[in-house]
Design a protein around this motif. Structure first.
Motif, mmCIF file in Angstrom:
data_model
loop_
_atom_site.group_PDB
_atom_site.id
_atom_site.type_symbol
_atom_site.label_atom_id
_atom_site.label_comp_id
_atom_site.label_asym_id
_atom_site.label_seq_id
_atom_site.Cartn_x
_atom_site.Cartn_y
_atom_site.Cartn_z
ATOM 1 N N LYS A 108 1.080 -0.840 -0.104
ATOM 2 C CA LYS A 108 -0.068 0.021 0.335
ATOM 3 C C LYS A 108 0.930 0.262 0.253
ATOM 4 O O LYS A 108 1.881 1.454 0.756
ATOM 5 N N ASP A 153 0.894 -2.324 -5.814
ATOM 6 C CA ASP A 153 -0.216 -1.545 -4.266
ATOM 7 C C ASP A 153 -1.648 -1.876 -4.781
ATOM 8 O O ASP A 153 -1.782 -2.539 -5.969
ATOM 9 N N GLY A 183 -5.961 -0.489 -2.777
ATOM 10 C CA GLY A 183 -5.322 -0.513 -1.347
ATOM 11 C C GLY A 183 -5.492 0.760 -0.564
ATOM 12 O O GLY A 183 -4.854 0.953 0.587
ATOM 13 N N SER A 184 -5.524 1.851 -1.514
ATOM 14 C CA SER A 184 -5.777 3.240 -0.580
ATOM 15 C C SER A 184 -7.082 4.174 -1.168
ATOM 16 O O SER A 184 -7.604 3.490 -2.038
#
Length: 234
Positions: A108, A153, A183-184
């Protein structure tokens, strides 16, 4: 002697399964559970989980009536109000965030994270998965084929080996459109748009245009789940 007989009869009627030596009811199968208003709802059917039953999901996930769940018999974790836990091992929260509850390694914003028994940490040395795949603290992954690359990511690998299908989400919370991508979590600022991994386009006014041209207008609190980053096998 008469008092003793009455006591035995009371116990017989209060807990007949114990007197008969029967085991508690078996765990109920499910595709998804949601923790809502302090109760565990089981889908399909929106059935309420009642004590002393438990509900089971794949990956040895067991959920109890109070919202506590375990993975592979590990430390109990608590579902929060609005949380949903699916048969794919993904925990979806009311704010639109989504992540697997099984033991895994992911990346991430360039940082490698290991989740084991619900506890997240950053590895200090190369991590070797059960199938021989290795992941370095810097994010270099060496696959079974011997080829190496950078872990992307949003990519997720089980500690026992093998990739987990990544999921992204699109939601509207307090009038703002947020997406979880790679993931963010990112807010789509007014007048802007954002392209998701599967080709879905998200506008700041809550308009979602899918890759097939279908359009959806997000309602407040609505969460849409779509495919995330695609794992490269080589």
């Amino acid at each position: 002697m008469m008092a003793m007989k009455i006591t035995i009869l009371c116990l017989w009627f209060a807990v007949p399964t114990a007197c008969l030596g029967q085991a508690p009811a078996p765990s109920a199968p499910a595709e998804k559970v949601q923790f809502k208003n302090g109760k565990v709802l089981i889908s399909p059917g929106d059935r309420t989980l009642m004590a002393p039953d438990e509900v089971t999901l794949p990956f040895q996930i067991v959920i109890r009536t109070n919202g506590a769940f375990t993975v592979q018999g590990g430390t109990p974790r608590a579902l929060q109000e609005g949380d949903s836990l699916g048969a794919d091992g993904m925990l979806s929260k009311a704010d639109g965030t989504i992540m697997p509850v099984i033991d895994h390694v992911s990346r991430k914003r360039g940082r490698v994270t290991v989740l084991k028994d619900g506890q997240a940490s950053e590895p200090r040395e190369t991590l070797k998965l059960a199938d021989g795949t290795t992941v370095s603290p810097e994010g270099k992954i060496t696959l079974l084929s011997g080829s190496s690359r950078v872990l992307l990511d949003g990519e997720i690998f089980k500690l026992e080996g093998g990739a987990v299908t990544a999921r992204d989400t699109i939601t509207k919370q307090n009038g703002r459109v947020n997406v979880q991508k790679d993931g963010s979590t990112v807010t789509v600022e007014p007048g802007r748009s954002l392209m998701m991994n599967d080709g879905t386009k998200v506008l700041s006014d809550g308009t979602v245009i899918k890759a097939n041209g279908e359009q959806v207008i997000l309602a407040e609190g609505q969460v849409i789940t779509i495919d995330g980053v695609v794992t490269r096998s080589r």
